[in-house]
Motif scaffolding. Structure first.
Motif, PDB file in Angstrom:
ATOM      1  N   VAL A 297      44.742  46.985  36.325  1.00  0.00           N
ATOM      2  CA  VAL A 297      43.550  48.565  36.096  1.00  0.00           C
ATOM      3  C   VAL A 297      43.534  49.663  35.803  1.00  0.00           C
ATOM      4  O   VAL A 297      44.474  49.953  36.848  1.00  0.00           O
ATOM      5  N   PRO A 298      43.028  50.348  35.260  1.00  0.00           N
ATOM      6  CA  PRO A 298      43.102  51.844  35.350  1.00  0.00           C
ATOM      7  C   PRO A 298      42.890  52.810  36.343  1.00  0.00           C
ATOM      8  O   PRO A 298      41.837  52.069  36.648  1.00  0.00           O
ATOM      9  N   LEU A 299      44.106  53.092  37.006  1.00  0.00           N
ATOM     10  CA  LEU A 299      43.318  53.900  38.336  1.00  0.00           C
ATOM     11  C   LEU A 299      42.541  55.069  38.427  1.00  0.00           C
ATOM     12  O   LEU A 299      42.359  55.985  37.180  1.00  0.00           O
ATOM     13  N   THR A 300      41.105  54.588  39.203  1.00  0.00           N
ATOM     14  CA  THR A 300      40.275  55.331  38.649  1.00  0.00           C
ATOM     15  C   THR A 300      39.885  55.920  40.662  1.00  0.00           C
ATOM     16  O   THR A 300      41.039  55.247  41.600  1.00  0.00           O
ATOM     17  N   PHE A 301      39.567  56.491  40.906  1.00  0.00           N
ATOM     18  CA  PHE A 301      39.039  57.187  41.997  1.00  0.00           C
ATOM     19  C   PHE A 301      37.209  57.425  42.756  1.00  0.00           C
ATOM     20  O   PHE A 301      37.083  57.818  41.664  1.00  0.00           O
ATOM     21  N   GLU A 302      37.615  56.664  43.664  1.00  0.00           N
ATOM     22  CA  GLU A 302      35.892  56.687  44.349  1.00  0.00           C
ATOM     23  C   GLU A 302      35.664  57.721  44.670  1.00  0.00           C
ATOM     24  O   GLU A 302      36.649  57.976  45.500  1.00  0.00           O
TER      25      GLU A 302
ATOM     26  N   ALA B  81      46.533  48.618  43.724  1.00  0.00           N
ATOM     27  CA  ALA B  81      44.821  48.712  43.429  1.00  0.00           C
ATOM     28  C   ALA B  81      44.178  48.370  42.475  1.00  0.00           C
ATOM     29  O   ALA B  81      43.285  47.030  43.185  1.00  0.00           O
ATOM     30  N   SER B  82      44.950  47.521  41.369  1.00  0.00           N
ATOM     31  CA  SER B  82      44.235  46.411  40.368  1.00  0.00           C
ATOM     32  C   SER B  82      44.749  45.170  41.823  1.00  0.00           C
ATOM     33  O   SER B  82      43.280  44.063  41.955  1.00  0.00           O
TER      34      SER B  82
ATOM     35  N   SER C 234      52.315  53.051  40.768  1.00  0.00           N
ATOM     36  CA  SER C 234      52.616  51.491  42.175  1.00  0.00           C
ATOM     37  C   SER C 234      51.042  51.823  42.372  1.00  0.00           C
ATOM     38  O   SER C 234      50.461  50.714  43.097  1.00  0.00           O
ATOM     39  N   VAL C 235      50.776  53.312  43.001  1.00  0.00           N
ATOM     40  CA  VAL C 235      49.434  52.603  43.505  1.00  0.00           C
ATOM     41  C   VAL C 235      48.765  52.332  42.465  1.00  0.00           C
ATOM     42  O   VAL C 235      47.124  51.677  43.143  1.00  0.00           O
ATOM     43  N   GLU C 236      48.548  52.576  40.989  1.00  0.00           N
ATOM     44  CA  GLU C 236      47.435  51.503  40.208  1.00  0.00           C
ATOM     45  C   GLU C 236      47.409  50.355  40.266  1.00  0.00           C
ATOM     46  O   GLU C 236      47.187  49.911  40.169  1.00  0.00           O
ATOM     47  N   GLU C 237      48.607  50.066  40.207  1.00  0.00           N
ATOM     48  CA  GLU C 237      49.634  48.280  40.315  1.00  0.00           C
ATOM     49  C   GLU C 237      48.224  47.877  41.760  1.00  0.00           C
ATOM     50  O   GLU C 237      48.641  46.862  41.595  1.00  0.00           O
TER      51      GLU C 237
END
Length: 579
Positions: free
Chosen positions: A182-187, A59-60, A54-57
């Protein structure tokens, strides 16, 4: 302590990555979040794996609308799963999150978001509270229209729950998520990079925007939750809160321990106060966060035996002082094995200064310990440490700590920051805070300083009293301050001389003659902030004849008009004689 030091300047981390890591590594299919609507209805449960998705979606969706590191993402939402997801999604990008509850009103929303200039705003246009379905489209459309004129950065408003309204830049949650994932990444950002903006109470004007660092909040919360409250993988934490209170941010951080959190949206007293206990029992809650105000309401209205609460280990209360009377009642009503802890901290530090300690005994009316890493002292007005004297003074913190705010957002933020915490003892540069009620609400008749909580503790013994508020009155012509006590009585009771005298006698007996109010009056209602705190400073200003602007954090501002009639009470009577 001033100017604020920079913590761990070489560190790089991401708040969201840390929040998700433990649960995903230990038990990805276990439940991370359980959420319900009012009265324990409409339960939803999200596993760690599903939470990450859900966070990945989300964030996209944020990326698709141009949100980048440093942009502000604001929400006006209930305590629901989507609010948590938006915080974590914004954090994954290095964006700055800010939230307020749906009951804030048009002006309150504009006051806050006009200052931080968000790129996106998420809202719920229909909410449920006290069994009433409330359509907020009219309020929100006015607020968004005003913000759109003054905040060019604002691109879209996303409606999570309920219907949208006919404006091009208002879209549904489904439309927001309808983009390429988009695949979840962490800044990776600095320890001091902001994760969220919280707000001061704003009871007498526009609220101050308090900026908190992600690394600081994460470290402070994990320290308190792990070491002070024994929270860990397998724990279940339920704290009643709204998204407009720092306890919501505190609740979300418990995910970083692999702890399951429980979210509740609606009135805590509907359909009855015991429904909160049913949730604690049915969900296997180990750590329950509530308030003295709720416990007082439960004490007044409890008519049945409470559930067994077999899993409950600790109950923490915050928001106002916990009286000895409520503490006594708790241990007569709840299993004695449960640790009852009162704490003090707040929005300013998004954490605690003094609070729980699970390895010591619980003492009636006392806070267990200073938080680890917090150099807490008690000073008199001349800046002398009096903590071993038994005298009352101001709580100060004399060494830097992680969650000192990064800044206050906006114009003159640095100056407002200094004035808020460091002007009490400018030469010593220590952080001056509040403990026995608020320092700005301390009563001081005849030079004898005491906290309103002392009087409130006496009033807890009177079954006739539903609520109360005590303030000091000092008008321009008064040579000193006198104490006024206002009572809201139960069941249409009328305040008579007998009740007044019994109250005065109890205060004189258990405290002192100096504590007895000069005037006791009955009122229809007691003013509170939307976070459930009595607005003592505003009542004090009104009865002292001061003109002031009422901010939007007052939950029931209409009741303040009643207090204007008390500006002309006679001064100088012997304590308690003018009943």
């Amino acid at each position: 302590m001033w100017p604020r030091p920079e913590w761990f300047p070489e560190a790089r981390l991401n708040y969201t990555e840390n929040v998700l890591a433990t649960g995903l590594a230990s038990s990805p299919n276990a439940i991370a979040i359980s959420a319900c609507r009012e009265g324990g209805t409409d339960w939803r449960h999200l596993s760690w794996k599903d939470l990450r998705q859900s966070v990945e979606e989300c964030a996209s969706g944020l990326r698709n609308l141009g949100v980048r590191k440093g942009d502000r993402v604001a929400v006006v939402m209930t305590n629901c799963i989507e609010a948590v997801v938006i915080l974590l999604a914004a954090g994954s990008l290095g964006a700055i999150f800010s939230s307020t509850a749906p009951d804030m009103g048009r002006q309150g929303i504009v006051e806050r978001f006009l200052q931080i200039k968000p790129k996106l705003i998420f809202m719920e246009s229909k909410v449920l509270y006290a069994a009433k379905h409330i359509d907020l489209r009219s309020v929100y459309s006015q607020a968004i229209a005003e913000l759109r004129e003054k905040v060019p950065e604002l691109s879209k408003t996303v409606v999570i729950n309920g219907p949208t309204w006919d404006i091009t830049d208002v879209i549904s949650w489904a439309a927001f998520l309808n983009c390429r994932v988009v695949p979840l990444t962490f800044e990776q950002v600095s320890f001091n990079h902001p994760i969220y903006i919280l707000y001061s109470s704003g009871t007498t004007g526009a609220p101050k925007c308090i900026v908190h660092a992600g690394g600081a909040a994460l470290l402070q919360h994990k320290k308190e939750q792990m070491l002070h409250s024994n929270m860990t993988i397998g724990s279940v934490y339920y704290g009643y809160t709204t998204t407009g209170w720092m306890m919501w941010n505190y609740l979300v951080s418990a995910l970083a321990l692999g702890t399951r959190i429980v979210l509740y949206d609606g009135s805590p007293l509907h359909p009855s106060p015991t429904s909160q206990l049913d949730i604690v029992d049915e969900q296997g809650v180990t750590h329950w966060g509530t308030s003295p105000k709720y416990l007082a309401a439960l004490k007044q209205r409890l008519t049945t035996i409470i559930p067994k609460l077999d899993t409950l280990l600790y109950c923490t209360v915050s928001g106002s002082p916990l009286s000895s009377e409520i503490c006594d009642w708790f241990y007569k009503t709840f299993p004695s094995r449960i640790g009852l802890f009162s704490g003090s901290g707040g929005t300013d530090i998004v954490g605690g200064i003094v609070g729980a300690n699970v390895i010591t005994a619980v003492h009636n009316g006392e806070l267990a310990a200073a938080s680890l890493g917090m150099k807490v002292e008690i000073w008199d007005h001349e800046g002398h440490n009096i903590e071993d004297s038994g005298e009352k003074g101001d709580l100060v913190i004399t060494k830097p700590f992680f969650t000192m705010p990064v800044s206050f957002w906006g114009k003159s933020g640095e100056e407002k920051y200094r004035e808020a915490y460091f002007d009490q003892y400018p030469e010593r540069r220590v952080w001056c805070y509040e403990i026995l009620g608020r320092s700005d609400g301390v009563l001081n008749p005849g030079g004898v300083r005491f906290g309103t909580a002392e009087i409130y503790g006496i009033l807890d013994h009177f079954a006739e009293v539903e609520d109360c508020i005590a303030v000091g009155q000092r008008r321009k012509t008064d040579p000193d301050e006198q104490v006024l006590l206002f009572l809201k009585l139960k069941d249409s009771l009328k305040l008579d001389k007998s009740l007044k005298q019994r109250i005065c006698n109890a205060i004189r007996r258990d405290l002192s003659a100096r504590h007895v109010p000069q005037h006791i009056r009955q009122v229809a209602d007691i003013p509170y902030t939307r976070n459930g705190k009595k607005i003592e400073n505003m009542v004090k200003a009104i009865v002292s004849g001061q003109a002031l602007k009422v901010g939007q954090s007052a939950a029931n501002p209409e009741c303040l008009d009643e207090y204007k009639q008390f500006t002309n009470l006679p001064f100088g009577a012997a304590a308690g004689s003018k009943l």
